[in-house]
Scaffold this active site. Structure first.
Site, PDB file in Angstrom:
ATOM      1  N   CYS A   1      27.778  51.734  37.320  1.00  0.00           N
ATOM      2  CA  CYS A   1      28.587  52.003  36.122  1.00  0.00           C
ATOM      3  C   CYS A   1      27.795  51.823  34.823  1.00  0.00           C
ATOM      4  CB  CYS A   1      29.828  51.126  36.117  1.00  0.00           C
ATOM      5  SG  CYS A   1      30.847  51.351  37.567  1.00  0.00           S
TER       6      CYS A   1
ATOM      7  N   HIS B   1      32.542  50.892  28.889  1.00  0.00           N
ATOM      8  CA  HIS B   1      32.824  51.442  30.221  1.00  0.00           C
ATOM      9  C   HIS B   1      34.304  51.209  30.545  1.00  0.00           C
ATOM     10  CE1 HIS B   1      32.906  52.241  34.391  1.00  0.00           C
ATOM     11  NE2 HIS B   1      32.834  50.987  34.789  1.00  0.00           N
TER      12      HIS B   1
ATOM     13  N   ASN C   1      38.436  54.373  36.671  1.00  0.00           N
ATOM     14  CA  ASN C   1      37.033  54.020  36.461  1.00  0.00           C
ATOM     15  C   ASN C   1      36.156  55.128  37.050  1.00  0.00           C
ATOM     16  OD1 ASN C   1      34.439  53.011  36.767  1.00  0.00           O
ATOM     17  ND2 ASN C   1      35.076  50.980  37.425  1.00  0.00           N
TER      18      ASN C   1
HETATM   19  N1  COA Z   1      48.725  46.823  44.805  1.00  0.00           N
HETATM   20  C1  COA Z   1      49.495  45.747  45.039  1.00  0.00           C
HETATM   21  N2  COA Z   1      48.978  44.546  45.314  1.00  0.00           N
HETATM   22  C2  COA Z   1      47.653  44.416  45.348  1.00  0.00           C
HETATM   23  C3  COA Z   1      46.784  45.509  45.117  1.00  0.00           C
HETATM   24  C4  COA Z   1      47.379  46.743  44.846  1.00  0.00           C
HETATM   25  N3  COA Z   1      46.654  47.847  44.597  1.00  0.00           N
HETATM   26  N4  COA Z   1      45.500  45.085  45.207  1.00  0.00           N
HETATM   27  C5  COA Z   1      45.550  43.774  45.496  1.00  0.00           C
HETATM   28  N5  COA Z   1      46.841  43.370  45.585  1.00  0.00           N
HETATM   29  C6  COA Z   1      47.362  42.029  45.865  1.00  0.00           C
HETATM   30  C7  COA Z   1      46.364  41.175  46.595  1.00  0.00           C
HETATM   31  O1  COA Z   1      46.419  41.412  47.987  1.00  0.00           O
HETATM   32  C8  COA Z   1      46.839  39.801  46.231  1.00  0.00           C
HETATM   33  O2  COA Z   1      47.958  39.465  47.018  1.00  0.00           O
HETATM   34  P1  COA Z   1      48.206  37.969  47.536  1.00  0.00           P
HETATM   35  O3  COA Z   1      48.355  37.143  46.290  1.00  0.00           O
HETATM   36  O4  COA Z   1      49.435  38.096  48.341  1.00  0.00           O
HETATM   37  O5  COA Z   1      46.974  37.626  48.317  1.00  0.00           O
HETATM   38  C9  COA Z   1      47.331  39.968  44.794  1.00  0.00           C
HETATM   39  O6  COA Z   1      47.582  41.377  44.628  1.00  0.00           O
HETATM   40  C10 COA Z   1      46.340  39.503  43.746  1.00  0.00           C
HETATM   41  O7  COA Z   1      45.087  40.051  44.071  1.00  0.00           O
HETATM   42  P2  COA Z   1      43.822  39.726  43.223  1.00  0.00           P
HETATM   43  O8  COA Z   1      42.646  40.460  43.825  1.00  0.00           O
HETATM   44  O9  COA Z   1      43.719  38.259  43.028  1.00  0.00           O
HETATM   45  O10 COA Z   1      44.214  40.390  41.825  1.00  0.00           O
HETATM   46  P3  COA Z   1      43.501  40.311  40.431  1.00  0.00           P
HETATM   47  O11 COA Z   1      44.438  39.806  39.425  1.00  0.00           O
HETATM   48  O12 COA Z   1      42.150  39.697  40.527  1.00  0.00           O
HETATM   49  O13 COA Z   1      43.281  41.861  40.112  1.00  0.00           O
HETATM   50  C11 COA Z   1      41.580  43.551  40.096  1.00  0.00           C
HETATM   51  C12 COA Z   1      42.460  42.639  40.952  1.00  0.00           C
HETATM   52  C13 COA Z   1      40.694  44.355  41.034  1.00  0.00           C
HETATM   53  C14 COA Z   1      42.477  44.502  39.309  1.00  0.00           C
HETATM   54  C15 COA Z   1      40.744  42.667  39.108  1.00  0.00           C
HETATM   55  O14 COA Z   1      40.115  41.621  39.803  1.00  0.00           O
HETATM   56  C16 COA Z   1      39.715  43.475  38.405  1.00  0.00           C
HETATM   57  O15 COA Z   1      40.024  44.361  37.654  1.00  0.00           O
HETATM   58  N6  COA Z   1      38.413  43.174  38.609  1.00  0.00           N
HETATM   59  C17 COA Z   1      37.342  43.931  38.021  1.00  0.00           C
HETATM   60  C18 COA Z   1      37.099  45.108  38.894  1.00  0.00           C
HETATM   61  C19 COA Z   1      36.275  46.168  38.251  1.00  0.00           C
HETATM   62  O16 COA Z   1      36.538  46.539  37.141  1.00  0.00           O
HETATM   63  N7  COA Z   1      35.315  46.694  39.003  1.00  0.00           N
HETATM   64  C20 COA Z   1      34.477  47.727  38.597  1.00  0.00           C
HETATM   65  C21 COA Z   1      33.479  47.229  37.604  1.00  0.00           C
HETATM   66  S1  COA Z   1      32.354  48.461  37.251  1.00  0.00           S
END
Ligand code: COA
Length: 320
Positions: free
Chosen positions: A111, A247, A277
């Site tokens: 990215c 980004h 993204n």
């Molecule tokens: N829909 C519904 N529930 C979802 C889900 C989805 N698409 N994806 C994950 N969950 C659930 C998980 O299973 C978890 O459930 P649990 O509490 O029962 O175990 C819960 O939601 C929380 O998951 P978590 O991974 O802790 O969520 P988060 O608040 O960290 O958000 C992201 C996840 C991916 C949105 C966040 O971590 C993020 O944006 N990270 C950066 C990623 C990024 O930008 N990557 C590219 C960089 S170039």
């Protein structure tokens, strides 16, 4: 002497996939995706591919710059999702443009790739190794995603953005780029098949896998840090900056950067709700939309910043 952007373009696939569409494939819903990421829909390729979108974005950027394809002497495509390992995507674009003289190569910094590629093209121009360069970010992230993994498949989209840069008195001021290979496992995708001699080795990460929270923490720390270093090196005050084009990974990452810098969100344009993204394509797509909407005025000071797998990051300051 420096280089400056003289034209922009972009291309996204026709097919729109909404959050509701995804909720029919995996256990997710619009409320979860919108509130955690800001994403509402994304474009996904059906007929298009990485080199076609790169070519379409490049053509637009050349038209916008009023420069003929044959005048380009360097083409760099930032991508981690090329159609073929070889020929590289930049050579495919060169062929489609019917250009005979450009040096063409791809660059993979995930990215951050577009910022890395711009920095390399800028260096070629300053070193007099090129006069006019096409820098493109093009990605088909949909091909390296596990569409059964709700933790990643809701985040990404496909698309391409391009710029033309050329020698100029004013334009790019400074760039800060960096990498931390020790954190490579935070976002990983193997992608390659085994050789006959390796036998049946199971791929550990056949599709994109990510530790979302680790990536989130990395981004909200590294992006403001690199912007701070950039402004210090270029003797520029934070309030002098007109736009922060980041980004487009997640709206919460962008709002956290805005808070940490103490800069209002109005200076952080966002289009991730439509595209998700798009990896190396996100910054040039947004730049082109702003250019075409008349949001960018001559003399504006713009920070562009990318971050992602590697881990990698890159931030540039430029005058429009
Ligand atoms: N829909 C519904 N529930 C979802 C889900 C989805 N698409 N994806 C994950 N969950 C659930 C998980 O299973 C978890 O459930 P649990 O509490 O029962 O175990 C819960 O939601 C929380 O998951 P978590 O991974 O802790 O969520 P988060 O608040 O960290 O958000 C992201 C996840 C991916 C949105 C966040 O971590 C993020 O944006 N990270 C950066 C990623 C990024 O930008 N990557 C590219 C960089 S170039």
């Amino acid at each position: 002497m420096t280089s400056r952007i003289v034209g922009t373009g972009h291309c996204v696939p026709e097919t729109v996939i909404t959050n509701d569409d995804l909720s029919k494939i995996v256990d997710t819903n619009d409320e979860w995706i919108s509130s955690r990421t800001g994403i509402k829909s994304r474009r996904i390729v059906k007929e298009e591919n990485t080199s076609y979108m790169a070519y379409m974005a490049a053509k637009q950027a050349l038209d916008n710059a009023n420069i003929l394809p044959e005048d380009i002497d360097l083409i760099i495509v930032a991508t981690s999702t090329p159609d073929t390992i070889f020929p590289n995507t930049a050579c495919c674009v060169q062929g489609l443009l019917n250009n005979k003289k450009a040096v063409c190569f791809d660059l993979n910094a995930a990215c951050s790739g577009f910022i890395y590629a711009l920095n390399v093209a800028h260096s070629h121009i300053v070193a007099k190794m090129a006069k006019k360069a096409l820098v493109i970010g093009s990605e088909c992230m949909s091909k390296v995603i596990n569409w059964k993994d709700r933790g990643t498949c809701v985040l990404f989209g496909d698309g391409a953005g391009a710029v033309v840069i050329e020698e100029s008195k004013e334009g790019f001021i400074h760039t800060v780029v960096g990498s931390d290979g020790s954190k490579g496992e935070a976002i990983i995708c193997d992608g390659h098949s085994n050789s006959y001699f390796e036998g049946e080795k199971e791929k550990k990460h056949p599709f994109t896998e990510m530790n979302g929270q680790e990536v989130f923490r990395f981004a909200v720390k590294k992006v403001p840090e690199s912007i701070g270093q950039l402004l210090e090196k270029s003797n520029t005050l934070i309030e002098e900056i007109d736009w922060y084009i980041l980004h487009q990974a997640n709206e919460r990452i962008i709002s956290s950067v805005s808070k940490r810098l103490g800069v209002p969100m109005e200076k952080f344009p966002i289009n991730l709700e439509q595209y998700g993204n798009t990896s190396a394509a996100s910054v040039p797509i947004l730049l082109d939309e702003m250019n075409r909407n008349g949001m960018l005025k001559k003399g504006d000071k713009i920070v562009i910043s990318g971050f992602g797998a590697g881990l990698t990051w890159g931030t540039s300051l430029l005058i429009w």
